[in-house]
Scaffold this motif. Structure first.
Motif, mmCIF file in Angstrom:
data_model
loop_
_atom_site.group_PDB
_atom_site.id
_atom_site.type_symbol
_atom_site.label_atom_id
_atom_site.label_comp_id
_atom_site.label_asym_id
_atom_site.label_seq_id
_atom_site.Cartn_x
_atom_site.Cartn_y
_atom_site.Cartn_z
ATOM 1 N N HIS A 107 -3.938 9.225 46.931
ATOM 2 C CA HIS A 107 -3.596 8.994 45.528
ATOM 3 C C HIS A 107 -3.446 7.494 45.311
ATOM 4 C CE1 HIS A 107 -2.845 13.320 45.174
ATOM 5 N NE2 HIS A 107 -2.228 13.205 46.347
ATOM 6 N N HIS A 108 -4.265 6.950 44.448
ATOM 7 C CA HIS A 108 -4.209 5.513 44.179
ATOM 8 C C HIS A 108 -3.585 5.207 42.840
ATOM 9 C CE1 HIS A 108 -7.493 6.319 41.417
ATOM 10 N NE2 HIS A 108 -7.441 5.073 41.018
ATOM 11 N N LEU A 109 -3.491 6.197 41.959
ATOM 12 C CA LEU A 109 -3.015 5.954 40.608
ATOM 13 C C LEU A 109 -1.494 5.876 40.575
ATOM 14 C CD1 LEU A 109 -5.300 8.488 38.710
ATOM 15 C CD2 LEU A 109 -5.599 6.010 38.847
ATOM 16 N N SER A 110 -0.974 5.008 39.672
ATOM 17 C CA SER A 110 0.473 4.966 39.480
ATOM 18 C C SER A 110 0.947 6.253 38.830
ATOM 19 C CB SER A 110 0.843 3.763 38.600
ATOM 20 O OG SER A 110 0.164 3.833 37.355
ATOM 21 N N GLU A 111 0.047 6.946 38.126
ATOM 22 C CA GLU A 111 0.369 8.210 37.469
ATOM 23 C C GLU A 111 -0.471 9.312 38.103
ATOM 24 O OE1 GLU A 111 2.638 9.336 35.591
ATOM 25 O OE2 GLU A 111 1.959 9.927 33.614
ATOM 26 N N THR A 112 0.144 10.119 38.969
ATOM 27 C CA THR A 112 -0.565 11.244 39.572
ATOM 28 C C THR A 112 -0.753 12.328 38.526
ATOM 29 O OG1 THR A 112 0.455 10.744 41.698
ATOM 30 C CG2 THR A 112 -0.520 12.928 41.437
ATOM 31 N N ARG A 113 -1.971 12.851 38.409
ATOM 32 C CA ARG A 113 -2.268 13.848 37.380
ATOM 33 C C ARG A 113 -2.582 15.220 37.954
ATOM 34 N NH1 ARG A 113 -6.388 10.295 33.584
ATOM 35 N NH2 ARG A 113 -4.804 9.071 32.480
ATOM 36 N N GLY A 114 -2.914 15.298 39.213
ATOM 37 C CA GLY A 114 -3.253 16.578 39.833
ATOM 38 C C GLY A 114 -3.019 16.532 41.325
ATOM 39 N N LEU A 115 -2.848 17.727 41.926
ATOM 40 C CA LEU A 115 -2.577 17.785 43.358
ATOM 41 C C LEU A 115 -3.003 19.131 43.903
ATOM 42 C CD1 LEU A 115 -1.183 16.259 45.737
ATOM 43 C CD2 LEU A 115 0.909 17.486 45.124
ATOM 44 N N CYS A 116 -3.699 19.120 45.044
ATOM 45 C CA CYS A 116 -4.046 20.330 45.778
ATOM 46 C C CYS A 116 -3.004 20.493 46.880
ATOM 47 C CB CYS A 116 -5.451 20.200 46.368
ATOM 48 S SG CYS A 116 -6.023 21.660 47.226
ATOM 49 N N VAL A 117 -2.173 21.532 46.777
ATOM 50 C CA VAL A 117 -1.003 21.687 47.640
ATOM 51 C C VAL A 117 -1.337 22.582 48.825
ATOM 52 C CG1 VAL A 117 1.411 22.418 47.735
ATOM 53 C CG2 VAL A 117 0.491 21.437 45.625
ATOM 54 N N SER A 118 -0.946 22.102 50.018
ATOM 55 C CA SER A 118 -1.163 22.881 51.235
ATOM 56 C C SER A 118 0.133 23.274 51.918
ATOM 57 C CB SER A 118 -2.022 22.081 52.232
ATOM 58 O OG SER A 118 -3.283 21.770 51.673
ATOM 59 N N GLU A 119 1.233 22.607 51.587
ATOM 60 C CA GLU A 119 2.503 22.852 52.259
ATOM 61 C C GLU A 119 3.369 23.822 51.443
ATOM 62 O OE1 GLU A 119 2.937 21.589 55.236
ATOM 63 O OE2 GLU A 119 1.004 20.546 55.074
ATOM 64 N N GLU A 120 4.340 24.424 52.148
ATOM 65 C CA GLU A 120 5.293 25.298 51.470
ATOM 66 C C GLU A 120 6.297 24.462 50.681
ATOM 67 O OE1 GLU A 120 7.181 27.981 54.101
ATOM 68 O OE2 GLU A 120 5.350 29.068 54.619
ATOM 69 N N GLN A 121 6.443 24.771 49.396
ATOM 70 C CA GLN A 121 7.358 24.024 48.538
ATOM 71 C C GLN A 121 7.875 24.941 47.437
ATOM 72 O OE1 GLN A 121 6.352 20.013 47.291
ATOM 73 N NE2 GLN A 121 4.461 20.083 48.504
ATOM 74 N N ILE A 122 8.957 24.516 46.794
ATOM 75 C CA ILE A 122 9.449 25.181 45.587
ATOM 76 C C ILE A 122 9.221 24.224 44.422
ATOM 77 C CG2 ILE A 122 11.458 26.149 44.405
ATOM 78 C CD1 ILE A 122 12.599 26.904 47.100
ATOM 79 N N ILE A 123 8.408 24.643 43.472
ATOM 80 C CA ILE A 123 7.973 23.774 42.381
ATOM 81 C C ILE A 123 8.513 24.299 41.049
ATOM 82 C CG2 ILE A 123 5.983 22.725 41.248
ATOM 83 C CD1 ILE A 123 6.145 21.977 44.148
#
Length: 466
Positions: free
Chosen positions: A285-301
């Motif tokens: 991710h190079h942008l100061s504003e992340t707009r999207g993400l492909c998640v591979s880890e277990e998380q609570i969102i």
């Protein structure tokens, strides 16, 4: 002893010398009065000594008097000099005080008296006869003028047609030296004063246009601003984004890149997206504003599922969503509140990340993986714009009533099509190494060898086919 006469008989002589006076005393040794002669000699010596002392005392008095006279003269001169200096300081101070209250004409630099007519604008003052347009050098006879770099201009001056106006403040862009320096949007070509980049002027989070004077941008709950055009097409929750998600899946299927696994798509706020990104081991991710993400880890969102209110800008309703790791891709997260075409291009980019992982591609360098993902986002955007243009041509050439078209093939409005072209340009002009340079090399490879061959080459060599 006879001093006035000198006897003829031999006598002894004693010469006595005092300074420049020489006295000769004849002493008659034959008279037998030696004691008297000695006494006379002593008396003369005493008399002369006293005379010399009186002379020296008089000389000392004269010298002392002259010294006193000189000192008195010097003291008087010093007093005169001090008085002159004090008077000079007083005069300089009075001049400074008087000059502080002077009104100076900005045109001729001469003082404006209280009796003269003058024109005052924001603290800058002119004689009425000196208020001239800096462009046409003609008198300004009314209050219809504007200021640029403290110079007056007619608002209707013909020469102002070539003078650039700021898109943001609607004033003429001021000169810096002898040239006009301005900022310019790379797609919309709107010119603006460079100062607006740092003066707190709002910028649209989607199309990156600065907020113009008199037009209020939409402020989202997480602090982002959206222009009126982008806010017209924005997607606000997960449920609203599902039709677009299915459209992107169909596009991948048309490219023979179907994703067999069911991947959740979730719309989230900016803070939730940034926190999720910190929990990921993979991703670039190079942008100061992340707009999207492909998640591979277990998380609570915290996810924006569906707004309860019908109002467009009602408060967001977020609910926690647990991501359980079952394979290489657990979910795709997209920032809420972006216009439909931009949301679609981000979704296409993240779906390409998912496809690469699910197809067993090895870990790739950022410029390779992000580059090919940007190629897919660019391809989808171009297909939507071209499809919209074709639909518009068919609609304008057909004289019979057409059956309703699906949302996937609906004709784009002129505004949305223009926004789509802007988002395409953003991808093409990205100056980062991974997203920008990677895209340009990847696009060239796909253009020369085709998408399928380029992907096969990347899987074998971890590089583009060059």
């Amino acid at each position: 002893m006879d001093i006035s006469r000198c006897p003829k008989e031999p006598t002894n002589k004693v010469d006595i010398i005092f300074d420049t006076m020489k006295w000769t005393i004849n002493i008659d040794t034959t008279s037998g009065d030696m004691e008297e002669a000695d006494q006379v000699e002593v008396d003369y010596v005493k008399a002369l000594s006293l005379s010399q002392m009186e002379f020296e005392n008089e000389q000392d008095l004269i010298i002392e008097r002259k010294i006193k006279e000189t000192l008195n003269v010097q003291t008087e001169e010093d007093e005169q000099l001090a008085n002159a200096m004090q008077l000079s300081l007083v005069m300089a101070s009075s001049k400074a005080v008087s000059s502080a209250f002077k009104i100076v004409c900005a045109g001729c630099n001469n003082e404006i008296s209280r009796r003269e007519n003058r024109f005052d604008c924001n603290g800058v003052v002119w004689h009425v006869k000196c208020l001239q347009c800096h462009a046409c050098i003609q008198l300004i006879k009314d209050d219809q003028f504007y200021m640029a770099e403290n110079r007056p201009y007619h608002t209707s001056c013909p020469r102002n047609k070539s003078h650039l106006k700021c898109y943001v403040c609607n004033d003429f862009i001021p000169y810096i030296g002898k040239e006009v320096e301005f900022g310019e949007h790379p797609f919309w070509a709107q010119k603006y004063c460079p100062s607006h980049e740092d003066d707190g002027t709002s910028k649209c989070a989607s199309c990156e246009r600065l907020e113009p004077k008199g037009r209020e941008y939409i402020l989202l709950q997480d602090g982002r601003s959206l222009c009126v055009e982008c806010s017209t097409f924005m997607i606000m929750d997960t449920k609203e984004c599902q039709p677009l998600f299915r459209e992107i899946q169909e596009y991948f299927t048309s490219l023979d890149m179907k994703l067999d696994q069911k991947i959740p798509l979730l719309l989230v706020e900016r803070e939730a997206l940034n926190e999720a990104m910190k929990g990921e081991r993979n991703g670039h991710h190079h942008l100061s504003e992340t707009r999207g993400l492909c998640v591979s880890e277990e998380q609570i969102i915290p996810v924006i599922h569906e707004r309860k209110h019908t109002e467009r800008y009602s408060p967001l309703n977020t609910q926690p969503f647990r991501l359980v790791r079952s394979c290489e891709v657990n979910a795709i997260l997209i920032l809420y509140g972006l216009p439909r075409l931009l949301t679609g291009s981000i979704l296409a980019h993240e779906m390409m990340h998912a496809w690469l992982r699910l197809q067993g591609y090895p870990n790739l360098k950022p410029e390779i993986e992000e580059g090919i993902c940007q190629v897919l986002a660019h391809m989808w955007l171009k297909s939507k714009i071209n499809m919209g243009s074709e639909a518009a041509m068919i609609a304008s050439s057909s004289s019979t009533r057409q059956p309703p078209r699906s949302n996937k093939h609906k004709q784009l409005s002129k505004i949305e099509q223009k926004l789509g072209e802007c988002f395409v340009r953003q991808i093409e002009l990205d100056n980062s190494e991974a997203y920008g340079d990677g895209f340009r090399v990847g696009e060239q490879a796909v253009s020369q060898y085709g998408l399928k061959e380029t992907l096969h080459h990347i899987k074998r060599t971890r590089n583009f086919p060059f």
